[in-house]
Scaffold this motif. Structure first.
Motif, PDB file in Angstrom:
ATOM      1  N   MET A   1      60.748-101.073  70.955  1.00 50.64           N
ATOM      2  CA  MET A   1      59.738-100.116  70.563  1.00 50.64           C
ATOM      3  C   MET A   1      60.170 -98.727  71.041  1.00 50.64           C
ATOM      4  N   ALA A   2      60.050 -97.784  70.162  1.00 46.80           N
ATOM      5  CA  ALA A   2      60.379 -96.393  70.480  1.00 46.80           C
ATOM      6  C   ALA A   2      59.088 -95.621  70.758  1.00 46.80           C
ATOM      7  N   THR A   3      59.209 -94.560  71.517  1.00 50.22           N
ATOM      8  CA  THR A   3      58.070 -93.680  71.772  1.00 50.22           C
ATOM      9  C   THR A   3      58.259 -92.416  70.952  1.00 50.22           C
ATOM     10  N   TYR A   4      57.294 -92.128  70.103  1.00 51.10           N
ATOM     11  CA  TYR A   4      57.344 -90.947  69.243  1.00 51.10           C
ATOM     12  C   TYR A   4      56.292 -89.945  69.690  1.00 51.10           C
ATOM     13  N   VAL A   5      56.617 -88.670  69.529  1.00 50.37           N
ATOM     14  CA  VAL A   5      55.699 -87.589  69.874  1.00 50.37           C
ATOM     15  C   VAL A   5      55.130 -87.035  68.571  1.00 50.37           C
ATOM     16  N   TYR A   6      53.825 -86.875  68.556  1.00 51.22           N
ATOM     17  CA  TYR A   6      53.129 -86.302  67.408  1.00 51.22           C
ATOM     18  C   TYR A   6      52.295 -85.127  67.879  1.00 51.22           C
ATOM     19  N   GLU A   7      51.989 -84.220  66.946  1.00 52.88           N
ATOM     20  CA  GLU A   7      51.032 -83.167  67.257  1.00 52.88           C
ATOM     21  C   GLU A   7      50.149 -82.935  66.042  1.00 52.88           C
ATOM     22  N   THR A   8      48.916 -82.544  66.334  1.00 58.11           N
ATOM     23  CA  THR A   8      47.973 -82.283  65.245  1.00 58.11           C
ATOM     24  C   THR A   8      48.376 -81.011  64.517  1.00 58.11           C
ATOM     25  N   VAL A   9      48.047 -80.961  63.234  1.00 56.39           N
ATOM     26  CA  VAL A   9      48.330 -79.798  62.401  1.00 56.39           C
ATOM     27  C   VAL A   9      47.058 -78.949  62.375  1.00 56.39           C
ATOM     28  N   PRO A  10      47.137 -77.703  62.864  1.00 53.86           N
ATOM     29  CA  PRO A  10      45.941 -76.854  62.878  1.00 53.86           C
ATOM     30  C   PRO A  10      45.378 -76.672  61.462  1.00 53.86           C
ATOM     31  N   GLN A  11      44.066 -76.790  61.330  1.00 53.60           N
ATOM     32  CA  GLN A  11      43.411 -76.645  60.033  1.00 53.60           C
ATOM     33  C   GLN A  11      43.074 -75.191  59.724  1.00 53.60           C
ATOM     34  N   LYS A  12      42.953 -74.394  60.790  1.00 56.62           N
ATOM     35  CA  LYS A  12      42.681 -72.964  60.611  1.00 56.62           C
ATOM     36  C   LYS A  12      43.260 -72.217  61.808  1.00 56.62           C
ATOM     37  N   PRO A  13      43.522 -70.919  61.667  1.00 52.38           N
ATOM     38  CA  PRO A  13      44.079 -70.153  62.786  1.00 52.38           C
ATOM     39  C   PRO A  13      43.205 -70.277  64.036  1.00 52.38           C
ATOM     40  N   GLY A  14      43.872 -70.436  65.163  1.00 54.49           N
ATOM     41  CA  GLY A  14      43.153 -70.538  66.429  1.00 54.49           C
ATOM     42  C   GLY A  14      42.817 -71.962  66.846  1.00 54.49           C
ATOM     43  N   ASP A  15      42.968 -72.942  65.941  1.00 54.43           N
ATOM     44  CA  ASP A  15      42.724 -74.339  66.310  1.00 54.43           C
ATOM     45  C   ASP A  15      43.749 -74.791  67.343  1.00 54.43           C
TER      46      ASP A  15
END
Length: 86
Positions: free
Chosen positions: A1-15
């Motif tokens: 099993m590998a460990t992957y890094v994810y990040e949320t995609v901002p929906q609007k500026p400043g998120d």
């Protein structure tokens, strides 16, 4: 099993962006949504490490004899097959 890094995609500026790790099989499809918030995510490509080989390839890069081609400050001596990984 590998460990992957994810990040949320901002929906609007400043998120705020949330970064998290998930253990997955290499065969699994990348996540498309954050499991906690449901927001869209993207996989973050992180730096890995290189593998140095013993023999001709390593010697061609100056790693033969336990001395690195690019020594660390103060001179770096080692006997490891991973000599050039300072």
């Amino acid at each position: 099993m590998a460990t992957y890094v994810y990040e949320t995609v901002p929906q609007k500026p400043g998120d705020a962006v949330r970064r998290f790790e998930v253990k997955q099989s290499m065969r699994d499809d990348p996540l498309t949504n954050d499991p906690e918030t449901g927001l869209p995510v993207k996989r973050v490509i992180m730096g890995g490490y290189g593998i140095m080989s013993k023999g001709a390839a390593a010697q061609a890069q100056g790693c033969g004899g336990g001395e690195c081609a690019m020594p660390a400050p103060g001179g770096h001596q080692c006997s490891s097959p991973f000599c050039c990984q300072n």
